[in-house]
Structures are given as structure tokens and as C-alpha cells.
Design a protein around this motif. Structure first.
Motif, PDB file in Angstrom:
ATOM      1  N   ILE A  56       0.864  -1.175   0.000  1.00 24.94           N
ATOM      2  CA  ILE A  56       0.000   0.000   0.000  1.00 24.94           C
ATOM      3  C   ILE A  56       0.898   1.222   0.000  1.00 24.94           C
ATOM      4  O   ILE A  56       1.462   1.575   1.020  1.00 24.94           O
ATOM      5  CB  ILE A  56      -0.895  -0.022   1.236  1.00 24.94           C
ATOM      6  N   HIS A  57       1.051   1.838  -1.161  1.00 26.22           N
ATOM      7  CA  HIS A  57       1.946   2.980  -1.234  1.00 26.22           C
ATOM      8  C   HIS A  57       1.222   4.310  -1.320  1.00 26.22           C
ATOM      9  O   HIS A  57       1.865   5.351  -1.336  1.00 26.22           O
ATOM     10  CB  HIS A  57       2.878   2.829  -2.444  1.00 26.22           C
ATOM     11  N   SER A  58      -0.120   4.282  -1.393  1.00 22.93           N
ATOM     12  CA  SER A  58      -0.814   5.555  -1.602  1.00 22.93           C
ATOM     13  C   SER A  58      -0.642   6.489  -0.412  1.00 22.93           C
ATOM     14  O   SER A  58      -0.373   7.684  -0.578  1.00 22.93           O
ATOM     15  CB  SER A  58      -2.295   5.305  -1.853  1.00 22.93           C
ATOM     16  N   VAL A  59      -0.770   5.934   0.809  1.00 28.47           N
ATOM     17  CA  VAL A  59      -0.718   6.815   1.986  1.00 28.47           C
ATOM     18  C   VAL A  59       0.673   7.429   2.176  1.00 28.47           C
ATOM     19  O   VAL A  59       0.789   8.656   2.305  1.00 28.47           O
ATOM     20  CB  VAL A  59      -1.178   6.063   3.257  1.00 28.47           C
ATOM     21  N   PRO A  60       1.769   6.621   2.197  1.00 29.77           N
ATOM     22  CA  PRO A  60       3.061   7.282   2.383  1.00 29.77           C
ATOM     23  C   PRO A  60       3.416   8.235   1.254  1.00 29.77           C
ATOM     24  O   PRO A  60       4.009   9.286   1.494  1.00 29.77           O
ATOM     25  CB  PRO A  60       4.055   6.126   2.480  1.00 29.77           C
ATOM     26  N   ASN A  61       3.047   7.886  -0.007  1.00 31.09           N
ATOM     27  CA  ASN A  61       3.351   8.803  -1.107  1.00 31.09           C
ATOM     28  C   ASN A  61       2.620  10.121  -0.934  1.00 31.09           C
ATOM     29  O   ASN A  61       3.180  11.204  -1.163  1.00 31.09           O
ATOM     30  CB  ASN A  61       2.949   8.174  -2.443  1.00 31.09           C
ATOM     31  N   MET A  62       1.349  10.039  -0.513  1.00 32.73           N
ATOM     32  CA  MET A  62       0.569  11.261  -0.278  1.00 32.73           C
ATOM     33  C   MET A  62       1.245  12.130   0.774  1.00 32.73           C
ATOM     34  O   MET A  62       1.407  13.344   0.598  1.00 32.73           O
ATOM     35  CB  MET A  62      -0.830  10.850   0.213  1.00 32.73           C
ATOM     36  N   LEU A  63       1.679  11.480   1.879  1.00 31.44           N
ATOM     37  CA  LEU A  63       2.306  12.252   2.958  1.00 31.44           C
ATOM     38  C   LEU A  63       3.600  12.895   2.483  1.00 31.44           C
ATOM     39  O   LEU A  63       3.896  14.047   2.816  1.00 31.44           O
ATOM     40  CB  LEU A  63       2.581  11.342   4.161  1.00 31.44           C
ATOM     41  N   ILE A  64       4.381  12.145   1.691  1.00 25.46           N
ATOM     42  CA  ILE A  64       5.653  12.700   1.205  1.00 25.46           C
ATOM     43  C   ILE A  64       5.388  13.906   0.310  1.00 25.46           C
ATOM     44  O   ILE A  64       6.018  14.969   0.458  1.00 25.46           O
ATOM     45  CB  ILE A  64       6.450  11.618   0.442  1.00 25.46           C
ATOM     46  N   ALA A  65       4.409  13.761  -0.628  1.00 28.21           N
ATOM     47  CA  ALA A  65       4.116  14.873  -1.546  1.00 28.21           C
ATOM     48  C   ALA A  65       3.618  16.090  -0.774  1.00 28.21           C
ATOM     49  O   ALA A  65       4.073  17.220  -1.002  1.00 28.21           O
ATOM     50  CB  ALA A  65       3.067  14.425  -2.567  1.00 28.21           C
ATOM     51  N   VAL A  66       2.689  15.843   0.158  1.00 25.19           N
ATOM     52  CA  VAL A  66       2.123  16.957   0.930  1.00 25.19           C
ATOM     53  C   VAL A  66       3.214  17.653   1.739  1.00 25.19           C
ATOM     54  O   VAL A  66       3.251  18.880   1.844  1.00 25.19           O
ATOM     55  CB  VAL A  66       0.996  16.424   1.842  1.00 25.19           C
ATOM     56  N   GLY A  67       4.137  16.861   2.316  1.00 21.11           N
ATOM     57  CA  GLY A  67       5.223  17.457   3.093  1.00 21.11           C
ATOM     58  C   GLY A  67       6.081  18.380   2.242  1.00 21.11           C
ATOM     59  O   GLY A  67       6.422  19.491   2.649  1.00 21.11           O
ATOM     60  N   MET A  68       6.436  17.908   1.033  1.00 17.81           N
ATOM     61  CA  MET A  68       7.294  18.739   0.172  1.00 17.81           C
ATOM     62  C   MET A  68       6.580  20.011  -0.241  1.00 17.81           C
ATOM     63  O   MET A  68       7.158  21.108  -0.217  1.00 17.81           O
ATOM     64  CB  MET A  68       7.725  17.939  -1.061  1.00 17.81           C
ATOM     65  N   VAL A  69       5.290  19.871  -0.628  1.00 18.66           N
ATOM     66  CA  VAL A  69       4.549  21.068  -1.054  1.00 18.66           C
ATOM     67  C   VAL A  69       4.399  22.034   0.118  1.00 18.66           C
ATOM     68  O   VAL A  69       4.490  23.257  -0.062  1.00 18.66           O
ATOM     69  CB  VAL A  69       3.177  20.659  -1.624  1.00 18.66           C
ATOM     70  N   ALA A  70       4.206  21.485   1.333  1.00 17.79           N
ATOM     71  CA  ALA A  70       4.071  22.359   2.514  1.00 17.79           C
ATOM     72  C   ALA A  70       5.323  23.195   2.702  1.00 17.79           C
ATOM     73  O   ALA A  70       5.254  24.393   2.999  1.00 17.79           O
ATOM     74  CB  ALA A  70       3.806  21.519   3.757  1.00 17.79           C
ATOM     75  N   CYS A  71       6.493  22.555   2.533  1.00 13.89           N
ATOM     76  CA  CYS A  71       7.747  23.298   2.674  1.00 13.89           C
ATOM     77  C   CYS A  71       7.782  24.461   1.697  1.00 13.89           C
ATOM     78  O   CYS A  71       8.065  25.604   2.085  1.00 13.89           O
ATOM     79  CB  CYS A  71       8.949  22.386   2.382  1.00 13.89           C
ATOM     80  N   GLY A  72       7.443  24.162   0.420  1.00 13.49           N
ATOM     81  CA  GLY A  72       7.517  25.203  -0.602  1.00 13.49           C
ATOM     82  C   GLY A  72       6.548  26.342  -0.330  1.00 13.49           C
ATOM     83  O   GLY A  72       6.916  27.524  -0.338  1.00 13.49           O
ATOM     84  N   ILE A  73       5.281  25.985  -0.039  1.00  8.07           N
ATOM     85  CA  ILE A  73       4.256  27.014   0.161  1.00  8.07           C
ATOM     86  C   ILE A  73       4.584  27.894   1.354  1.00  8.07           C
ATOM     87  O   ILE A  73       4.454  29.119   1.314  1.00  8.07           O
ATOM     88  CB  ILE A  73       2.875  26.342   0.323  1.00  8.07           C
ATOM     89  N   ASN A  74       5.043  27.262   2.439  1.00 10.22           N
ATOM     90  CA  ASN A  74       5.307  28.057   3.637  1.00 10.22           C
ATOM     91  C   ASN A  74       6.572  28.876   3.503  1.00 10.22           C
ATOM     92  O   ASN A  74       6.702  29.944   4.108  1.00 10.22           O
ATOM     93  CB  ASN A  74       5.366  27.150   4.859  1.00 10.22           C
ATOM     94  N   PHE A  75       7.515  28.399   2.714  1.00  8.73           N
ATOM     95  CA  PHE A  75       8.706  29.200   2.454  1.00  8.73           C
ATOM     96  C   PHE A  75       8.308  30.483   1.734  1.00  8.73           C
ATOM     97  O   PHE A  75       8.720  31.587   2.094  1.00  8.73           O
ATOM     98  CB  PHE A  75       9.670  28.369   1.609  1.00  8.73           C
ATOM     99  N   LEU A  76       7.428  30.323   0.690  1.00  9.98           N
ATOM    100  CA  LEU A  76       6.939  31.490  -0.051  1.00  9.98           C
ATOM    101  C   LEU A  76       6.139  32.407   0.868  1.00  9.98           C
ATOM    102  O   LEU A  76       6.293  33.638   0.840  1.00  9.98           O
ATOM    103  CB  LEU A  76       6.060  31.012  -1.214  1.00  9.98           C
ATOM    104  N   GLY A  77       5.302  31.792   1.720  1.00 10.76           N
ATOM    105  CA  GLY A  77       4.491  32.576   2.654  1.00 10.76           C
ATOM    106  C   GLY A  77       5.342  33.387   3.606  1.00 10.76           C
ATOM    107  O   GLY A  77       5.043  34.547   3.918  1.00 10.76           O
ATOM    108  N   GLY A  78       6.454  32.776   4.067  1.00 14.39           N
ATOM    109  CA  GLY A  78       7.356  33.501   4.955  1.00 14.39           C
ATOM    110  C   GLY A  78       7.952  34.717   4.276  1.00 14.39           C
ATOM    111  O   GLY A  78       8.015  35.814   4.837  1.00 14.39           O
ATOM    112  N   LYS A  79       8.364  34.531   3.017  1.00  9.92           N
ATOM    113  CA  LYS A  79       8.929  35.636   2.251  1.00  9.92           C
ATOM    114  C   LYS A  79       7.916  36.767   2.101  1.00  9.92           C
ATOM    115  O   LYS A  79       8.215  37.938   2.310  1.00  9.92           O
ATOM    116  CB  LYS A  79       9.327  35.127   0.861  1.00  9.92           C
ATOM    117  N   ILE A  80       6.664  36.385   1.752  1.00 11.57           N
ATOM    118  CA  ILE A  80       5.614  37.382   1.541  1.00 11.57           C
ATOM    119  C   ILE A  80       5.359  38.163   2.820  1.00 11.57           C
ATOM    120  O   ILE A  80       5.305  39.395   2.821  1.00 11.57           O
ATOM    121  CB  ILE A  80       4.314  36.695   1.055  1.00 11.57           C
ATOM    122  N   CYS A  81       5.201  37.424   3.930  1.00  7.50           N
ATOM    123  CA  CYS A  81       4.882  38.110   5.189  1.00  7.50           C
ATOM    124  C   CYS A  81       6.016  39.035   5.610  1.00  7.50           C
ATOM    125  O   CYS A  81       5.785  40.093   6.193  1.00  7.50           O
ATOM    126  CB  CYS A  81       4.622  37.087   6.293  1.00  7.50           C
TER     127      CYS A  81
END
Lengths: 359, 357
Positions: A56-81
Motif C-alpha cells: 500500500i503505497h498511496s498513503v506514504p506517497n501522499m504524505l511525502i508529496a504533501v510534506g514537500m509542497v508544505a515546505c515550498g508554500i510556507n517558504f513562499l508565505g514567509g517571504k511574503i509576510c
């Protein structure tokens, strides 16, 4: 009627921007945590892939993808703020901010989906483990077949580590030939009798491998002739509980993985709440900065809100926009096209355009 | 002849103080790490205390914990002295404390080396302790109904499974011990009676081992009983069979495990020792170079720093003199009568001496 309107003074806005900058960096760290949790789960599932029929690879893959996107989005958010404190710099980001907020809103929804998937993985896992363990037990004896030669060791180590025996219980071993024919003396009467006693010609016996033995038993382990009370001194097969491991390996593994998934799911839910609060803060900052620009004076008080109008009105407004997107090629309302109108209202109302003359 | 003299300009002194302050923080963290490794080693030893006969080896983690705590204190003090060293008004108050401080710190730093040496020197003692402990554990394996020994079976089984080992030196140790409790032996059966009669002590000995000796990596189902009888099992030869049971003895497995732990800890402790010595040497240079500035009007002059004011031999002689004088003073307090007599005798001798000269 604005939704959840809050008034911000200049110092409030500055403080909000600073706090959001720090919180965005904390969110980058939580994104890394999400990523590592996904990686950990993936490694745990791969470790026992021989015991699962389909991984069952759907759950860990989802978590990995979400984690990476979270890093990117919050990095951009930090810059904006960081840059939003100054109204001049805010103008640069103004156009990007609303799409950013909408994207982040959908992204937090993905985090929630990831958390819920953790809890619903159990059923798939149970089925996969049932089939996987059944096949692995069948191949226990095939230590000379390439591709299956390590299954014996895997099953033995599993039964020792998780203190379990068989799929549901130790009786599963009675229906499988787990002794390789290489070690069976085909000339002996006993072996020939056993082979003839069943249709498929398998060497079945009421015995289990040594890894089923329970460490806590006060007596040396009884592995063979388990159901025969008279074969061993002072032994009653019905009441003996400590001799072998009573739990089935499927249940043991399921409990183990469910515990991991529940902890991970809880952590992801907490991270989701955190991301949602950061998003709310960014929305307030955006609306208050826009209002400051509208008022003209950068040091004045301004209002911040979640939605400018009530939820119903905003929904209707957006719905109209989407509806009109489809109408962009229709000519009903275009004033440049001369459409002879038959209605009486339009007769005296031919619009005249006066071209302003520069003087 | 001063030992290792270095000239320090004002800038260099400032940089020395700053660098030393940072280094003292690093050294404090390494002291905390030493305490942590001491605690870890102690828990690992305590976990297997049931198969160890003596506790001599516990001195190593105890020493590590003590020295780690002392090191944390030493480095906090060094950091504080550093902070005050650049202020000429506050530095003199540390003057009297620093010499005893250096002596104590050197002693504890030396203890670090002692702990590393001990961890290697106590290996034979550890091996003996394990030999006795395992021998007893194997003897009491069957006593699951005797209070105080009822968990020996579980401990030994767990140990053999975890460390992939069997018996004390090898699996044959189990042949010399009765490891099946009498409760589970049918004394009316001929086989049992024959075995019990076959040896002087009346023990039920057999060429079999417990299930925890079985090797999961073996391609065939485990053969536990009648190990020396080739005819009892099909396609089996006990001389060439290697994968059936674990070949290693538990004593060797445990000694290897603990030695590898101590090797890692030893190298970490040696680097902590180097850091600590660097801190102490730099602090000594700072102290001596600041001493020369004391009392001067201009703080920014160049001064010299050294490790010892006089050479090693002279410092040692001075130290001996001080100790003798201190000893004489103590003696003088205890027996004033003797000193008066000595005092009377001395001027009498002088009077005798002067007329002749």
C-alpha cells in the motif's frame, strides 16, 4: 456584512506580519516532519513487503508529496509576510496574494485528506496481510527455490519478534507442508503414510516451526505432536496455553501498523490545524493591507476580514463570474454592435457617445 | 626559564577571551555528552546484570558520569572567568581561586584518561564475570518453579535469540547440564531411568539444546534433539552442519558487544579530553597575560603569557618547599614545647659560632 471583521492598527499589522513570518518558518519545519513521517511509513511497509500481497503505497506517497509542497508554500508565505510590512513592497505581491491564499486553502484540504487516509488504510492492509502471510507460509519450505529462499528466515524472525504464530493461530501450520522434501526420508514408512493420508500428497503433521515457541513457557518447548496429549508427560493439549504463541501474525502486524498509522494521523491533524491558523493570519494581513492602500494613509487603522461580504453573497458573486466566463463570446451586452431593437424602451434612448475634445 | 612563553597584544588577548568563551560552551556540551554516554553504558550493563557475576565493570560508567558532571561545572566556571577577563576591574577577584581551580580541573581531566584505560583493562574481569554468570544461568535454566530463579529460563532464551548465540562457550555446554525440569520427566519410562542412571549425579543429560539456540537462517527445520546422532535425522551430519544452531558462545557475543560499545565511547572520551585540555591551557594563558596588566594604567599594553613561571623542576621544588613549610607549621602547632627547645638550642649554637668566626 464582512465575515469576522477585525480592526488593525499599524502596530497590530506589523506584529501580525512578524508573527506570521515566524509561524511560516515553523510550518516549513512541520512540512519536513510530514515528509519524514511519510518516509518512515514507506520504509516500514517496504521492510515487510514479502508478507503483503500488494504494497500500500498511496498513503506514504501522499504524505511525502504533501510534506514537500508544505515546505515550498510556507517558504513562499514567509517571504511574503516578511515583505508585507512595508506598503511599497506589498504592492509587488498584491496580485499574487489572492491566488496564493486560494491555493493554500486547497492544499490544507489535501492535508486533511492525508490524515483521513491514514485511518482508512486498515481494511486494505488486513486483506493484503491475509493473502501475503498465507502465501509466505506456503513457501516456507522452499529454501532452495530462487526468489523464495529467504521467506523461511523472514517468517521465523517475524514470529519471534512479534510473538505470534501462523496466520490466525498455530493451527494454520497443520494444513501446510512446511518441511522441505529434501529432508524427508521417502523410504521410511511413517513418511509414506503421511503422504498418502491426504489428496495432494503433502507431508502434513501436527507440528509447528521452532519460532512459534513461547519464551515465557516454564517447560521446554513442545513443537511436534501438539494435539497428542499422551505423547508428552504431564501435557494436556486443550489446557496448555503458554507453550506456543497464541496470537496470529496477521493480527499482530495489523495492530502494529494501526498504531503507527494512528500516531501519524494524529500528528497530521495537528499540523492541519496549525496550517489553517497560519492561512487565516495571512488572509487577515492581506485584507488589512489592501484596505490601508485604499484609505491612502499607510499609518492609519484598517479593517481585516475573512470575506468581504457574507458567505452566501460571495458564493453567488463567484458563481456569477464562473457563469459569465462561459458567456464571453456571446454578443448580447456588447454596446458596439448595432442591433436593431424592437422594444419601445430603447427607441428614445439611443446612446450617443461624445468624444471628449482636448482643449 | 618560563615554560612556553607567548606574547599577547591587546587584540590577541581579546580574541583569546572570545575564542575561549565559545570553546567553553562547546566543552560544556561535550561534558554533557560524556554524562549521557555514561548513563547509556550503565543502563546497558544493568540490563544484563542477571548474567554477570560481579559488578567491577560498573566503575567505568560511574567514572564517566562523575567526570562529565565535573567537566560541565569546570567549563561554566571557565566561561564566567572569560567574560570577566576583559574588564580589568572585575578580573582580580578571580586571582586567588584560579590556582586551586587549575589543580582540580587537571585532576578531573586526568580521570577521563583513566576511565578509557580502565575500560580496556577491565575486559578480562568482564569476561570472567560473564563466564560465571552464564554458567549459573544455564544451570538454573530448568528451575522455573524456584522463587528467585523462575525467570532465568526467559532471560537465557531471550539472550540467545537476541545475540544469536548458544551456551557459554558453544552449544555443547547444554549437554553437560540438566535443562529440563523434573516435573516434565516421566520417571516410570525406561529411557528416562537409563539416562538418569548413566551419570554419577543422577541428572537427566541429553544431547539436545533449547529452542532458542535454533538459527532462523537455516534452510531446514531446526534439529534440537539427538544432535550427535547422524542416523536419527535424514540427510544430517553433525560434523559438517553449521547453519542449524548458532555457532557462537554467548560469552563471546556479549564481550564483543560491550567491547565495541567501549571502543566507540573511548574515542569520544578522548576527543572530550583534548577539548578540555585546550580550554584549560587557553585559560592559563589568559590568566597569566592578564596578571601582567593588573595595576597598570594602560590596559592595552602587550604582555606575556606562560604556562609555568619557572621551569618544571623549579616549580616542583617550590611546591615541595611549600608543602614542607606547611607540614612544619602543622607540626609546630601540635608541639610548641619542641619548638621552644629548638629555639633555645639555636641561639646557643649561634653564640658558640660567633666567638670563633
Amino acid at each position: 456584512m464582512a465575515v469576522l471583521k477585525v480592526t488593525f492598527t499599524k502596530t497590530n499589522r506589523d506584529k501580525l506580519a512578524q508573527v506570521l513570518w515566524i509561524l511560516n518558518w515553523v510550518s516549513v519545519i512541520t512540512g519536513i516532519i510530514l515528509f519524514s513521517l511519510g518516509l518512515f511509513l514507506k520504509v516500514e511497509i517496504r521492510k515487510r513487503r514479502e508478507l503483503m500481497s500488494d504494497e500500500i503505497h498511496s498513503v506514504p506517497n501522499m504524505l511525502i508529496a504533501v510534506g514537500m509542497v508544505a515546505c515550498g508554500i510556507n517558504f513562499l508565505g514567509g517571504k511574503i509576510c516578511y515583505e508585507c510590512v512595508d506598503t511599497v513592497k506589498f504592492l509587488r505581491w498584491k496580485l499574487l496574494l489572492l491566488p496564493y491564499i486560494i491555493c493554500t486553502f486547497f492544499f490544507t484540504f489535501c492535508i486533511l485528506v492525508g490524515a483521513l487516509m491514514c485511518y482508512t488504510m486498515r481494511n486494505n492492509l488486513e486483506q493484503s496481510l491475509f493473502l501475503g502471510l498465507r502465501d509466505a507460509m506456503r513457501y516456507y519450505k522452499d529454501t532452495d527455490t530462487p526468489g523464495r529462499c529467504y521467506i523461511k528466515r523472514t517468517i521465523d524472525l517475524l514470529q519471534i519478534q512479534f510473538q505470534c504464530c501462523g496466520n490466525d493461530g498455530y493451527r494454520d501450520w497443520f494444513y501446510i507442508q512446511w518441511v522441505s522434501p529434501r529432508y524427508l526420508d521417502m523410504s521410511s514408512n511413517e513418511v509414506v503414510d503421511r503422504l498418502r493420508s491426504n489428496v495432494e500428497g503433502k507431508y502434513l503433521m501436527d507440528g509447528v516451526p521452532f519460532s512459534c515457541c513461547n519464551l515465557l513457557s516454564p517447560r521446554p518447548c513442545i513443537q511436534h505432536q501438539i494435539t497428542n496429549s499422551s505423547a508428552h508427560y504431564n501435557y494436556d493439549s486443550q489446557t496448555e496455553e503458554l507453550n506456543l504463541n497464541q496470537k496470529g501474525c496477521r493480527q499482530a502486524l495489523l495492530e502494529y501498523y494501526t498504531q503507527i498509522m494512528q500516531s501519524i494521523g494524529l500528528i497530521v491533524l495537528i499540523i492541519w490545524l496549525f496550517e489553517l491558523s497560519v492561512l487565516t493570519g495571512v488572509r487577515y494581513l492581506q485584507t488589512s493591507m489592501e484596505n490601508v492602500l485604499r484609505l491612502g494613509d499607510p499609518d492609519s487603522e484598517s479593517d481585516g476580514w475573512l470575506l468581504e461580504n457574507s458567505i452566501a453573497e460571495t458564493a453567488r458573486y463567484n458563481f456569477n463570474i464562473i457563469k459569465n466566463l462561459g458567456k464571453c463570446y456571446q454578443v448580447d451586452d456588447d454596446p458596439n454592435i448595432d442591433v436593431p431593437s424592437t422594444s419601445q424602451q430603447a427607441q428614445g434612448n439611443v446612446p450617443t457617445q461624445q468624444i471628449p475634445v482636448a482643449s | 626559564m618560563t615554560l612556553l612563553k607567548i606574547k599577547f597584544s591587546f587584540q590577541r588577548r581579546v580574541r583569546l577571551a572570545q575564542g575561549l568563551w565559545l570553546l567553553s560552551w562547546v566543552a560544556m556540551v561535550s561534558g554533557a555528552i560524556t554524562v549521557a554516554t555514561g548513563v547509556f553504558l550503565k543502563t546497558e550493563l544493568v540490563r544484563r546484570a542477571e548474567v554477570m557475576h560481579s559488578n567491577d565493570i560498573h566503575i567505568v560508567p560511574n567514572l564517566l558520569m562523575l567526570v562529565g558532571l565535573a567537566s560541565v561545572g569546570i567549563n561554566i566556571f571557565a566561561g564566567k572567568v572569560c567574560q570577566d577577563s576583559l574588564d580589568a576591574t572585575r578580573f582580580p577577584r578571580w586571582k586567588n581561586v584560579l590556582i586551586p581551580y587549575f589543580c582540580i580541573s587537571l585532576f578531573f581531566t586526568f580521570l577521563l584518561l583513566v576511565s578509557v584505560i580502565l575500560s580496556y583493562a577491565l575486559q578480562p574481569s568482564l569476561e570472567e564475570s560473564l563466564k560465571l554468570g552464564l554458567k549459573n544461568g544455564i544451570r538454573f535454566y530448568k528451575d522455573t518453579d524456584t522463587p528467585g530463579r523462575c525467570f532465568q529460563k526467559e532471560t537465557i532464551d531471550h539472550l540467545q535469540i537476541e545475540f544469536h548465540c548458544c551456551g557459554n562457550t558453544n552449544y555443547k555446554d547444554w549437554f553437560e547440564v540438566q535443562w529440563i525440569n523434573n516435573r516434565y520427566l516421566d520417571f516410570t519410562s525406561k529411557e528416562v531411568k537409563d539416562r538418569v542412571r548413566s551419570n554419577v549425579d543422577g541428572r537427566y543429560l541429553l544431547d539436545g539444546v533449547p529452542f532458542s539456540c535454533c538459527n532462523p537462517a537455516s534452510p531446514r527445520p531446526c534439529i534440537q534433539y539427538q544432535l550427535l546422532d547422524n542416523a536419527a535425522h535424514y540427510n544430517y551430519e553433525h560434523q559438517s552442519e553449521e547453519l542449524n544452531l548458532y555457532n557462537r558462545g554467548c560469552r563471546q557475543a556479549l564481550v564483543n558487544y560491550y567491547m565495541s560499545l567501549m571502543n566507540t565511547i573511548g574515542s569520544a572520551v578522548l576527543s572530550v579530553f583534548l577539548i578540555q585540555m585546550t580550554v584549560l591551557v587557553s585559560l592559563r594563558y589568559l590568566q597569566t597575560s592578564m596578571q601582567a596588566v593588573e595595576g597598570q594604567e594602560n590596559m592595552e599594553i602587550e604582555t606575556e603569557g606562560y604556562i609555568l613561571e619557572k621551569g618544571v623542576k623549579e616549580t616542583f621544588k617550590e611546591f615541595q618547599e611549600k608543602v614542607k613549610n606547611f607540614y612544619k607549621q602543622v607540626q609546630g602547632d601540635v608541639s610548641p614545647a619542641d619548638e621552644e627547645a629548638a629555639g633555645d638550642a639555636a641561639p646557643a649554637e649561634e653564640k658558640e659560632a660567633t666567638p670563633t668566626s
